[in-house]
Scaffold this active site. Structure first.
Site, PDB file in Angstrom:
ATOM      1  N   LYS A  13       2.901  -1.855   8.081  1.00 29.15           N
ATOM      2  CA  LYS A  13       4.125  -1.544   8.468  1.00 29.15           C
ATOM      3  C   LYS A  13       4.628  -0.369   8.032  1.00 29.15           C
ATOM      4  O   LYS A  13       4.822   0.764   8.577  1.00 29.15           O
ATOM      5  CB  LYS A  13       5.264  -2.512   7.860  1.00 29.15           C
ATOM      6  CG  LYS A  13       5.211  -3.860   8.316  1.00 29.15           C
ATOM      7  CD  LYS A  13       6.278  -4.579   7.924  1.00 29.15           C
ATOM      8  CE  LYS A  13       6.617  -4.817   6.557  1.00 29.15           C
ATOM      9  NZ  LYS A  13       5.698  -5.702   5.651  1.00 29.15           N
ATOM     10  N   ARG A  88      14.423  -9.035   5.838  1.00 31.05           N
ATOM     11  CA  ARG A  88      13.373  -9.965   5.332  1.00 31.05           C
ATOM     12  C   ARG A  88      13.928 -11.308   5.230  1.00 31.05           C
ATOM     13  O   ARG A  88      13.219 -12.249   4.923  1.00 31.05           O
ATOM     14  CB  ARG A  88      13.065  -9.531   3.805  1.00 31.05           C
ATOM     15  CG  ARG A  88      11.802  -8.853   3.746  1.00 31.05           C
ATOM     16  CD  ARG A  88      11.491  -8.210   2.467  1.00 31.05           C
ATOM     17  NE  ARG A  88      10.096  -8.161   2.079  1.00 31.05           N
ATOM     18  CZ  ARG A  88       9.670  -6.874   2.053  1.00 31.05           C
ATOM     19  NH1 ARG A  88      10.283  -6.076   2.530  1.00 31.05           N
ATOM     20  NH2 ARG A  88       8.423  -6.764   1.460  1.00 31.05           N
ATOM     21  N   ARG A 127      -5.752  -1.322  -2.321  1.00 29.79           N
ATOM     22  CA  ARG A 127      -4.627  -0.219  -1.774  1.00 29.79           C
ATOM     23  C   ARG A 127      -4.562   1.031  -2.621  1.00 29.79           C
ATOM     24  O   ARG A 127      -4.007   0.551  -4.003  1.00 29.79           O
ATOM     25  CB  ARG A 127      -3.554  -0.847  -1.111  1.00 29.79           C
ATOM     26  CG  ARG A 127      -2.561  -0.058  -0.532  1.00 29.79           C
ATOM     27  CD  ARG A 127      -1.540  -0.883   0.303  1.00 29.79           C
ATOM     28  NE  ARG A 127      -0.593  -1.469  -0.408  1.00 29.79           N
ATOM     29  CZ  ARG A 127       0.452  -2.015   0.133  1.00 29.79           C
ATOM     30  NH1 ARG A 127       0.711  -1.913   1.553  1.00 29.79           N
ATOM     31  NH2 ARG A 127       1.642  -2.354  -0.392  1.00 29.79           N
ATOM     32  N   ARG A 160      -0.038  -0.004  -6.553  1.00 27.43           N
ATOM     33  CA  ARG A 160       1.293  -0.680  -7.012  1.00 27.43           C
ATOM     34  C   ARG A 160       1.438  -1.949  -7.848  1.00 27.43           C
ATOM     35  O   ARG A 160       0.452  -2.686  -7.730  1.00 27.43           O
ATOM     36  CB  ARG A 160       2.008  -1.072  -5.548  1.00 27.43           C
ATOM     37  CG  ARG A 160       2.805  -0.038  -4.932  1.00 27.43           C
ATOM     38  CD  ARG A 160       3.248  -0.330  -3.478  1.00 27.43           C
ATOM     39  NE  ARG A 160       3.993  -1.813  -3.639  1.00 27.43           N
ATOM     40  CZ  ARG A 160       4.363  -2.224  -2.155  1.00 27.43           C
ATOM     41  NH1 ARG A 160       4.496  -1.258  -1.106  1.00 27.43           N
ATOM     42  NH2 ARG A 160       4.982  -3.531  -2.103  1.00 27.43           N
ATOM     43  N   ARG A 171       3.881 -12.956  -2.971  1.00 24.64           N
ATOM     44  CA  ARG A 171       4.563 -12.149  -1.672  1.00 24.64           C
ATOM     45  C   ARG A 171       4.279 -12.807  -0.585  1.00 24.64           C
ATOM     46  O   ARG A 171       5.060 -12.836   0.424  1.00 24.64           O
ATOM     47  CB  ARG A 171       4.286 -10.713  -1.732  1.00 24.64           C
ATOM     48  CG  ARG A 171       4.588 -10.020  -2.787  1.00 24.64           C
ATOM     49  CD  ARG A 171       4.181  -8.710  -3.106  1.00 24.64           C
ATOM     50  NE  ARG A 171       4.142  -7.723  -2.289  1.00 24.64           N
ATOM     51  CZ  ARG A 171       3.259  -6.651  -2.194  1.00 24.64           C
ATOM     52  NH1 ARG A 171       2.068  -6.577  -3.035  1.00 24.64           N
ATOM     53  NH2 ARG A 171       3.400  -5.686  -1.037  1.00 24.64           N
TER      54      ARG A 171
HETATM   55  P1  AMP Z   1       7.659  -3.531   0.343  1.00 23.92           P
HETATM   56  O1  AMP Z   1       7.202  -2.328  -0.106  1.00 23.92           O
HETATM   57  O2  AMP Z   1       8.341  -3.704   1.687  1.00 23.92           O
HETATM   58  O3  AMP Z   1       6.194  -4.452   0.256  1.00 23.92           O
HETATM   59  O4  AMP Z   1       8.681  -4.120  -0.766  1.00 23.92           O
HETATM   60  C1  AMP Z   1       8.433  -4.205  -2.272  1.00 23.92           C
HETATM   61  C2  AMP Z   1       9.330  -5.341  -2.906  1.00 23.92           C
HETATM   62  O5  AMP Z   1      10.731  -4.678  -2.704  1.00 23.92           O
HETATM   63  C3  AMP Z   1       9.553  -6.661  -2.319  1.00 23.92           C
HETATM   64  O6  AMP Z   1       8.601  -7.734  -2.630  1.00 23.92           O
HETATM   65  C4  AMP Z   1      10.863  -7.176  -2.755  1.00 23.92           C
HETATM   66  O7  AMP Z   1      10.675  -7.475  -4.156  1.00 23.92           O
HETATM   67  C5  AMP Z   1      11.488  -5.969  -2.565  1.00 23.92           C
HETATM   68  N1  AMP Z   1      12.458  -5.800  -1.272  1.00 23.92           N
HETATM   69  C6  AMP Z   1      11.921  -4.719  -0.253  1.00 23.92           C
HETATM   70  N2  AMP Z   1      12.635  -4.997   0.981  1.00 23.92           N
HETATM   71  C7  AMP Z   1      13.247  -5.986   0.643  1.00 23.92           C
HETATM   72  C8  AMP Z   1      14.244  -6.668   1.394  1.00 23.92           C
HETATM   73  N3  AMP Z   1      14.670  -6.328   2.649  1.00 23.92           N
HETATM   74  N4  AMP Z   1      14.886  -7.856   0.753  1.00 23.92           N
HETATM   75  C9  AMP Z   1      14.536  -8.013  -0.531  1.00 23.92           C
HETATM   76  N5  AMP Z   1      13.914  -7.558  -1.408  1.00 23.92           N
HETATM   77  C10 AMP Z   1      13.161  -6.554  -0.831  1.00 23.92           C
END
Ligand code: AMP
Length: 213
Positions: A13, A88, A127, A160, A171
């Site tokens: 994404k 989400r 990654r 990360r 996750r």
């Molecule tokens: P991502 O970079 O999209 O994989 O997001 C990393 C982390 O940020 C996730 O595992 C959540 O802990 C938090 N996070 C990101 N977007 C959201 C969202 N829309 N709702 C809740 N937590 C989020």
């Protein structure tokens, strides 16, 4: 162009959102990037979000909805935006609809990136993410020209904190329970498109562009 990219962690994404944002000259908005930056800056938001992000759990709906509500009202979103990692949960999707309704706007496309689960683990474990621009590389499938250095901006690539195996598995569970139901939500709403997320980054990008025209 108002587009949401759905798909599990590691489906690509973030990379596709960046490419789409450039092609359509609209901002790519990643709630994950916003939260990581807040954590880095140790702001109030960062302090509130840190434990959830590091554990692979979701930050509360109210916090992330508040962030997005403010962000999509900024002038650079006048012609649209690409949302990566938001919504989400069903609650987030409903709140986003309500916010857009109030602005007399609507989402044009929701694209679900489909990738096999075993591939997700491989993708996430090797990654490297750029500290400066957030671009993502992979030691096997998308290696940077110089090890540890971002091809786009020369920034440092790091792993990360939540890309370790234990947190990745968490996750994926959170994705299945909280986020996957959004596919049905947007299917009912009539704007769900599905794109195969495997193959070269450019191939996936071409599939998405073909869907949205
Ligand atoms: P991502 O970079 O999209 O994989 O997001 C990393 C982390 O940020 C996730 O595992 C959540 O802990 C938090 N996070 C990101 N977007 C959201 C969202 N829309 N709702 C809740 N937590 C989020």
């Amino acid at each position: 162009m108002k587009l949401i990219l759905l798909g599990p962690p590691g489906s690509g994404k973030g990379t596709q959102a960046r490419m789409l944002a450039e092609k359509y000259s609209v901002p790519g908005i990643s709630t994950g990037d916003i939260l990581r930056q807040a954590i880095e800056e140790n702001s109030d938001l960062g302090k509130r979000a840190q434990s959830c992000v590091e554990a692979g759990e979701l930050v509360d709906d109210e916090t992330v909805v508040g962030l997005i509500k403010e962000r999509i009202k900024e002038p650079d979103c006048a012609n649209g935006f690409i949302l990566d990692g938001f919504p989400r949960t069903i609650v987030q999707a409903e709140k986003l609809n309500a916010t857009l309704d109030a602005m007399a706007q609507k989402i044009d496309f929701v694209v679900d990136l489909v990738v096999d689960e075993e591939d997700l683990l491989i993708r996430l474990s090797g990654r490297g993410t750029c500290r400066d621009c957030g671009a993502m590389f992979h030691e096997k499938t998308r290696a940077p020209k110089k090890t540890g250095v971002c091809d786009n901006c020369g920034g440092e690539l790091y792993q990360r904190q939540d890309d370790n195996e234990e947190t990745v598995l968490k996750r994926l569970v959170v994705y299945r329970e909280e986020t996957a139901p959004l596919k049905e939500f947007y299917r009912k709403q009539g704007n769900l498109q599905t794109a195969r997320g495997f193959g070269a980054v450019e191939e996936v990008f071409a599939r998405i562009c073909a869907l949205i025209g």
